[in-house]
Design an enzyme around this catalytic site. Structure first.
Site, PDB file in Angstrom:
ATOM      1  N   LYS A 119       0.812  -1.254   0.005  1.00 53.10           N
ATOM      2  CA  LYS A 119      -0.010   0.006  -0.130  1.00 53.10           C
ATOM      3  C   LYS A 119       0.880   1.277  -0.109  1.00 53.10           C
ATOM      4  CE  LYS A 119      -4.466  -1.472   1.524  1.00 53.10           C
ATOM      5  NZ  LYS A 119      -5.520  -1.302   2.397  1.00 53.10           N
ATOM      6  N   LYS A 155      -4.713  -9.554  -5.472  1.00 51.48           N
ATOM      7  CA  LYS A 155      -5.871 -10.020  -4.769  1.00 51.48           C
ATOM      8  C   LYS A 155      -6.862  -8.969  -5.213  1.00 51.48           C
ATOM      9  CE  LYS A 155      -6.227  -7.658  -0.367  1.00 51.48           C
ATOM     10  NZ  LYS A 155      -7.029  -7.409   0.555  1.00 51.48           N
ATOM     11  N   LYS A 164     -11.254  -3.901  -2.742  1.00 46.56           N
ATOM     12  CA  LYS A 164     -12.335  -2.849  -2.962  1.00 46.56           C
ATOM     13  C   LYS A 164     -11.662  -1.459  -3.047  1.00 46.56           C
ATOM     14  CE  LYS A 164     -13.580  -3.400   1.880  1.00 46.56           C
ATOM     15  NZ  LYS A 164     -12.307  -3.109   2.745  1.00 46.56           N
TER      16      LYS A 164
HETATM   17  P1  ATP Z   1      -8.844  -2.604   0.786  1.00 47.15           P
HETATM   18  O1  ATP Z   1      -8.616  -2.945  -0.521  1.00 47.15           O
HETATM   19  O2  ATP Z   1      -9.410  -1.362   1.187  1.00 47.15           O
HETATM   20  O3  ATP Z   1      -7.369  -2.780   1.805  1.00 47.15           O
HETATM   21  P2  ATP Z   1      -9.582  -5.304   1.286  1.00 47.15           P
HETATM   22  O4  ATP Z   1     -10.953  -5.468   0.038  1.00 47.15           O
HETATM   23  O5  ATP Z   1      -8.392  -6.004   0.908  1.00 47.15           O
HETATM   24  O6  ATP Z   1      -9.638  -3.640   1.495  1.00 47.15           O
HETATM   25  P3  ATP Z   1     -10.238  -5.672   4.049  1.00 47.15           P
HETATM   26  O7  ATP Z   1     -11.039  -4.968   4.602  1.00 47.15           O
HETATM   27  O8  ATP Z   1      -8.870  -5.327   4.173  1.00 47.15           O
HETATM   28  O9  ATP Z   1     -10.712  -5.699   2.586  1.00 47.15           O
HETATM   29  O10 ATP Z   1     -10.529  -7.204   4.420  1.00 47.15           O
HETATM   30  C1  ATP Z   1     -11.656  -7.897   5.029  1.00 47.15           C
HETATM   31  C2  ATP Z   1     -11.847  -9.404   5.160  1.00 47.15           C
HETATM   32  O11 ATP Z   1     -11.710  -9.534   3.747  1.00 47.15           O
HETATM   33  C3  ATP Z   1     -10.010  -9.794   5.298  1.00 47.15           C
HETATM   34  O12 ATP Z   1     -10.623 -10.965   6.143  1.00 47.15           O
HETATM   35  C4  ATP Z   1      -9.586 -10.185   4.026  1.00 47.15           C
HETATM   36  O13 ATP Z   1      -8.746 -11.119   4.199  1.00 47.15           O
HETATM   37  C5  ATP Z   1     -10.600 -10.498   3.193  1.00 47.15           C
HETATM   38  N1  ATP Z   1     -10.386 -10.333   1.809  1.00 47.15           N
HETATM   39  C6  ATP Z   1     -10.215  -9.182   1.222  1.00 47.15           C
HETATM   40  N2  ATP Z   1      -9.856  -9.357   0.040  1.00 47.15           N
HETATM   41  C7  ATP Z   1     -10.114 -10.569  -0.232  1.00 47.15           C
HETATM   42  C8  ATP Z   1      -9.858 -11.428  -1.270  1.00 47.15           C
HETATM   43  N3  ATP Z   1      -9.454 -11.002  -2.496  1.00 47.15           N
HETATM   44  N4  ATP Z   1     -10.070 -12.849  -1.023  1.00 47.15           N
HETATM   45  C9  ATP Z   1     -10.235 -13.462  -0.160  1.00 47.15           C
HETATM   46  N5  ATP Z   1     -10.330 -12.649   1.199  1.00 47.15           N
HETATM   47  C10 ATP Z   1     -10.381 -11.397   0.900  1.00 47.15           C
END
Ligand code: ATP
Ligand code: LTN
Length: 331
Positions: A113, A194, A197
């Site tokens: 990040k 990955k 969002k």
């Molecule tokens: P950001 O992009 O804002 O960092 P994010 O989409 O990665 O956010 P988080 O809020 O960081 O989402 O994650 C919330 C939960 O969703 C965590 O348990 C994370 O491991 C899971 N998660 C996020 N993205 C994935 C993915 N692509 N596949 C599986 N699990 C995910």
């Protein structure tokens, strides 16, 4: 497995994706009836990157409503906002003082990040100490997360162990709870990253609130590998393997069943069906989401959740402060 304490959280940094659902929320729902569950909207974590105030407020309420829409029952699990329980910010500072710079520098999420950015907020660097505080406040044994959070969980375990070693047995050392399939859903435009969002390319993720047409469009444009066979082979066919994982998770089939069903068929037919499988899987959730939002019930749910969460969190915080040698307030 006896009754466990479960804590997890999702940042309100944008619209929740299919990755959040498959990697984390599905397990939240699965665990809620057997265990004592606390599910948090991590709004304090969301501000580790800049957020517009109006957008943050909307996203936090939207994530809370999605928790309910995805099947969380607020009479079972406590659903709350991290910022409503002030013990999170307070324990976070105490944990920060126990965390080594080197440990934080090794965190891959921080490296990803902050990469290429000129001004990187200190909050992004300290993010894992806050996450450790979130978990340790609830004496959580189990933390359902996607694969990307493994490293943060490891650090949390180290911090709990370090605390107990220095100050005496106070904190529970938690275990991650990671799904066997779907722990890392990849980006639709690049299967080496990955699905996330906060990716500025909205075509890279499927939001849980995307309309059927948006879902169809995103899946038809999703990147595919060379060749035409529908086979699950992550090293050689990462893009199609990712789409197969999404198919399996949204339809309730195994990867083997998906592969067998599409033997001899090409990407076009598979993607068309995949879009319908995703649309159907999300339809009841979207319907429930609309009901929850229009009823306004989320405010009461968050108030109750914060009350239940605060009671547990305050008790742990007091034990931690006492163990560290802070003078208790006289009554
Ligand atoms: P950001 O992009 O804002 O960092 P994010 O989409 O990665 O956010 P988080 O809020 O960081 O989402 O994650 C919330 C939960 O969703 C965590 O348990 C994370 O491991 C899971 N998660 C996020 N993205 C994935 C993915 N692509 N596949 C599986 N699990 C995910
Ligand atoms: N860092 C997590 C979100 C999160 C979390 C937590 C997950 C914040 N606090 C406590 C589990 C337990 C992420 O998924 N990026």
């Amino acid at each position: 497995m006896g009754k466990q304490r479960v804590l997890s959280g999702i940042q309100s940094s944008g619209k929740l994706t299919l990755g959040n659902y498959i990697g984390a929320m599905k397990n939240y729902v699965a665990l809620q009836h057997e265990h004592d569950c606390f599910y948090m909207i991590a709004d304090l974590h969301a501000i580790t990157v800049p957020q517009e105030p109006a957008a943050l407020r909307e996203q936090s309420e939207s994530v809370a409503a999605l928790f309910v829409a995805a099947g969380l029952d607020p009479t079972q699990a406590a659903i709350f906002l991290q910022s409503h329980v002030s013990a999170h910010a307070e324990l976070s500072w105490l944990m920060t003082t126990m965390t080594y710079m080197g440990e934080l520098e090794r965190m891959t999420q921080f490296k990803d990040k902050s990469e290429g950015k000129e001004a990187v907020g200190a909050g992004l660097f300290l993010y894992p100490s806050l996450m450790a505080a979130d978990i340790l406040l609830y004496n959580a044994n189990l933390v359902p997360v996607g694969d990307d959070q493994k490293q943060h969980l490891e650090l949390t375990r180290d911090l709990a162990g370090r605390f107990n070693y220095r100050y005496g047995e106070t904190l529970v050392v938690p275990e991650p709870f990671i799904p066997k399939v779907g722990a890392r859903i990849m980006s639709l435009d690049d299967a080496s990253k990955k699905m996330s969002k906060s990716n500025p390319n909205v075509g890279s993720f499927i939001s849980l609130l995307d309309s059927p047409d948006e879902i169809r469009k995103k899946i038809s444009r999703a990147k595919t590998d060379l060749g035409r066979e529908i086979v699950f082979d992550v090293p050689n066919k990462p893009e199609i393997s990712n789409l197969m994982t999404i198919y399996a998770q949204c339809s309730g089939q195994t990867l083997e069943q998906v592969q067998a069903a599409y033997e001899g068929q090409g990407y076009g037919a598979f993607k068309k069906d995949l879009a319908e499988v995703v649309v159907q899987a999300l339809e009841p959730l979207q319907q429930k989401y609309a009901d929850v939002r229009s009823s306004g019930e989320i405010h009461q749910i968050l108030r109750d959740g914060a009350e239940r969460a605060s009671a547990v969190a305050e008790t742990t915080l007091n034990s931690v402060k006492e163990a560290m040698g802070f003078v208790a307030k006289s009554r």
